[in-house]
Design a protein around this motif. Structure first.
Motif, mmCIF file in Angstrom:
data_model
loop_
_atom_site.group_PDB
_atom_site.id
_atom_site.type_symbol
_atom_site.label_atom_id
_atom_site.label_comp_id
_atom_site.label_asym_id
_atom_site.label_seq_id
_atom_site.Cartn_x
_atom_site.Cartn_y
_atom_site.Cartn_z
ATOM 1 N N LEU A 17 0.819 -1.221 0.000
ATOM 2 C CA LEU A 17 0.000 0.000 0.000
ATOM 3 C C LEU A 17 0.845 1.260 0.000
ATOM 4 N N GLU A 18 2.071 1.182 0.485
ATOM 5 C CA GLU A 18 2.967 2.320 0.361
ATOM 6 C C GLU A 18 3.240 2.628 -1.098
ATOM 7 N N ARG A 19 3.249 1.587 -1.926
ATOM 8 C CA ARG A 19 3.485 1.782 -3.360
ATOM 9 C C ARG A 19 2.236 2.264 -4.087
ATOM 10 N N THR A 20 1.069 1.774 -3.666
ATOM 11 C CA THR A 20 -0.140 2.002 -4.466
ATOM 12 C C THR A 20 -1.126 2.973 -3.822
ATOM 13 N N GLY A 21 -1.297 2.920 -2.521
ATOM 14 C CA GLY A 21 -2.217 3.814 -1.824
ATOM 15 C C GLY A 21 -3.685 3.458 -1.949
ATOM 16 N N ARG A 22 -4.005 2.422 -2.706
ATOM 17 C CA ARG A 22 -5.407 2.048 -2.912
ATOM 18 C C ARG A 22 -5.554 0.541 -2.701
ATOM 19 N N LEU A 23 -6.753 0.127 -2.248
ATOM 20 C CA LEU A 23 -6.938 -1.267 -1.847
ATOM 21 C C LEU A 23 -8.287 -1.805 -2.292
ATOM 22 N N VAL A 24 -8.258 -3.001 -2.901
ATOM 23 C CA VAL A 24 -9.453 -3.797 -3.165
ATOM 24 C C VAL A 24 -9.171 -5.201 -2.642
ATOM 25 N N VAL A 25 -10.137 -5.788 -1.948
ATOM 26 C CA VAL A 25 -9.999 -7.147 -1.442
ATOM 27 C C VAL A 25 -11.057 -8.025 -2.103
ATOM 28 N N ILE A 26 -10.654 -9.179 -2.607
ATOM 29 C CA ILE A 26 -11.602 -10.151 -3.138
ATOM 30 C C ILE A 26 -11.466 -11.432 -2.328
ATOM 31 N N ASP A 27 -12.599 -11.866 -1.772
ATOM 32 C CA ASP A 27 -12.605 -12.910 -0.741
ATOM 33 C C ASP A 27 -13.863 -13.757 -0.913
ATOM 34 N N ASP A 28 -13.710 -15.077 -0.935
ATOM 35 C CA ASP A 28 -14.835 -15.977 -1.190
ATOM 36 C C ASP A 28 -15.556 -16.408 0.086
ATOM 37 N N SER A 29 -15.467 -15.620 1.146
ATOM 38 C CA SER A 29 -16.315 -15.888 2.308
ATOM 39 C C SER A 29 -17.426 -14.840 2.356
ATOM 40 N N ASN A 30 -18.393 -15.033 3.256
ATOM 41 C CA ASN A 30 -19.501 -14.094 3.356
ATOM 42 C C ASN A 30 -19.011 -12.716 3.815
ATOM 43 N N ARG A 31 -19.768 -11.676 3.455
ATOM 44 C CA ARG A 31 -19.307 -10.310 3.658
ATOM 45 C C ARG A 31 -19.168 -9.951 5.142
ATOM 46 N N SER A 32 -20.221 -10.155 5.934
ATOM 47 C CA SER A 32 -20.182 -9.758 7.341
ATOM 48 C C SER A 32 -19.171 -10.589 8.119
ATOM 49 N N CYS A 33 -18.273 -9.913 8.828
ATOM 50 C CA CYS A 33 -17.290 -10.565 9.693
ATOM 51 C C CYS A 33 -16.325 -11.454 8.914
ATOM 52 N N GLY A 34 -16.224 -11.272 7.618
ATOM 53 C CA GLY A 34 -15.296 -12.050 6.813
ATOM 54 C C GLY A 34 -13.890 -11.485 6.895
ATOM 55 N N ILE A 35 -12.920 -12.266 6.406
ATOM 56 C CA ILE A 35 -11.527 -11.826 6.460
ATOM 57 C C ILE A 35 -11.309 -10.579 5.604
ATOM 58 N N GLY A 36 -12.124 -10.405 4.561
ATOM 59 C CA GLY A 36 -11.993 -9.220 3.718
ATOM 60 C C GLY A 36 -12.235 -7.941 4.503
ATOM 61 N N GLY A 37 -13.244 -7.958 5.378
ATOM 62 C CA GLY A 37 -13.522 -6.783 6.201
ATOM 63 C C GLY A 37 -12.398 -6.483 7.172
ATOM 64 N N GLU A 38 -11.777 -7.531 7.723
ATOM 65 C CA GLU A 38 -10.665 -7.339 8.654
ATOM 66 C C GLU A 38 -9.451 -6.737 7.943
ATOM 67 N N ILE A 39 -9.194 -7.187 6.720
ATOM 68 C CA ILE A 39 -8.069 -6.648 5.951
ATOM 69 C C ILE A 39 -8.274 -5.162 5.695
ATOM 70 N N ILE A 40 -9.487 -4.800 5.305
ATOM 71 C CA ILE A 40 -9.785 -3.394 5.027
ATOM 72 C C ILE A 40 -9.720 -2.556 6.300
ATOM 73 N N ALA A 41 -10.269 -3.070 7.403
ATOM 74 C CA ALA A 41 -10.255 -2.313 8.650
ATOM 75 C C ALA A 41 -8.830 -2.054 9.127
ATOM 76 N N THR A 42 -7.979 -3.064 9.077
ATOM 77 C CA THR A 42 -6.599 -2.901 9.534
ATOM 78 C C THR A 42 -5.837 -1.935 8.625
ATOM 79 N N ALA A 43 -6.079 -2.050 7.322
ATOM 80 C CA ALA A 43 -5.414 -1.124 6.399
ATOM 81 C C ALA A 43 -5.858 0.310 6.661
ATOM 82 N N ALA A 44 -7.156 0.520 6.919
ATOM 83 C CA ALA A 44 -7.667 1.866 7.168
ATOM 84 C C ALA A 44 -7.115 2.445 8.470
ATOM 85 N N GLU A 45 -6.929 1.591 9.468
ATOM 86 C CA GLU A 45 -6.438 2.056 10.761
ATOM 87 C C GLU A 45 -4.940 2.298 10.784
ATOM 88 N N GLU A 46 -4.183 1.472 10.076
ATOM 89 C CA GLU A 46 -2.741 1.430 10.307
ATOM 90 C C GLU A 46 -1.879 1.722 9.084
#
Length: 353
Positions: free
Chosen positions: A248-277
């Motif tokens: 993300l230091e190189r690109t500054g933008r993020l898309v996650v594609i994840d084959d689990s359900n949306r709520s509480c899925g690993i995709g949401g955790e990846i986005i939350a951590t990226a947004a926070e840190e």
């Protein structure tokens, strides 16, 4: 160099580790006859003491594997479908996972759980098509999802050698993959280390498991418009947060594609951590199954509920400002308002001037 299959990689990793370490053994339903081919040839080579057919009781043989591990063995437990992990979740998450922590490291539970048919296979329907890897990452069980033939081998070897319980998800969408590879030349892949499978400088796509191949295909399609970096985490817990941060230091933008359900899925955790840190210059997006998705039997409906290349294509264009929500050239890193380089409420994709 021989052209090997993903399934063969899992089988060869098991064989090589059983040859290397006499403590490695296999438990599961129909493992002697190798119903899924993951254990093909192992019973003939190692015999009934190390390749054990079990009754149809997931709770029973999963708990049995915990006891065997405490006694000094390194069991590999094969589940034929992912939903069976729900039956054994207590044995894995509350027993095998916690015993080392509860004994101050005096006890070790080196069990590998391999699920060779997770995800949809068109016609497996609602009770056979879940992707529960987010549940295991959530409770802190080591969780890996190999995307390639080489990683299927290297991560399986590392899982078997690890002193903690590890769940290995082998997605159905990756099973048909083949690769020119020499297994003897592959080193164990360390758990917790992702990799950049395609370099880019405008958007990072984090893709889980078989969706890595879809992400690469979409990156090729968009190459004339957008420079896409594809990041394969390989391990969902522990996750390679430093590797993602570097991307993300190189690109500054993020898309996650994840084959689990949306709520509480690993995709949401990846986005939350990226947004926070981490450093983002545009709001991130995720492409997942819908909330509470239950895949139907009909193939067309099955495919409609899974994350698709078309959805990923649209998400990437939106994040860089070229999609339906944007009206022109994407914003460069210098266009952000935040002094620290973070994205603000500035609308992404509106042409300057």
């Amino acid at each position: 160099m021989p052209n090997q299959s993903y399934l063969k990689a899992l089988n060869r990793a098991l064989l090589d580790e059983m040859e290397r370490d006499p403590a490695v053994c296999v438990f599961g339903e129909d493992v002697r006859s190798a119903a899924t081919n993951v254990t093909a040839g192992l019973f003939q080579r190692f015999g009934p003491q190390r390749v054990l057919d079990t009754p149809i009781s997931e709770q029973g043989f999963t708990g049995f594997a915990t006891g065997a591990a405490l006694a000094g063995l390194r069991p590999v437990v094969e589940f034929q479908i992912p939903s069976l992990l729900f039956l054994a979740f207590e044995q894995i998450a509350d027993q095998a996972h916690k015993l080392s922590l509860m004994t101050g490291g005096q006890a070790r539970v080196p069990v590998t759980y391999v699920v060779p048919s997770s995800g949809s296979r068109e016609g497996w329907a609602g009770q056979h098509s879940d992707q529960p890897y987010s549940l295991f990452a959530h409770v802190g069980v080591k969780t890996v999802v190999p995307a390639t033939v080489a990683d299927a081998y290297g991560l399986m070897v590392s899982a078997i050698r690890d002193d903690d319980p590890v769940v290995v998800f082998a997605p159905a969408g990756a099973m048909r993959r083949r690769q020119d590879v020499d297994f003897a030349a592959i080193a164990p892949v360390p758990l917790g280390r992702g990799r950049v499978v395609r370099s880019g400088d405008q958007v990072t796509v984090v893709a889980v498991g078989h969706l890595v191949h879809d992400a690469l295909a979409v990156a090729d399609e968009l190459a004339a418009l957008v420079s896409v970096e594809v990041f394969d985490p390989r391990t969902l817990h522990p996750f390679d947060w430093p590797g993602l941060a570097a991307s993300l230091e190189r690109t500054g933008r993020l898309v996650v594609i994840d084959d689990s359900n949306r709520s509480c899925g690993i995709g949401g955790e990846i986005i939350a951590t990226a947004a926070e840190e981490m450093r983002l210059i545009a709001p991130p997006k995720r492409v997942t199954r819908p909330d509470g998705a239950v895949l139907p039997f009909a193939a067309a409906l099955d495919r409609a509920l899974q994350p698709s290349r078309e959805q990923l294509h649209a998400a990437i264009l939106d994040v860089v400002g070229l999609g339906a929500n944007g009206r022109g050239a994407w914003l460069d890193r210098d266009d952000v308002n935040g002094a620290d380089g973070s994205w603000t409420n500035q609308v992404v994709g509106v042409p300057r001037g």
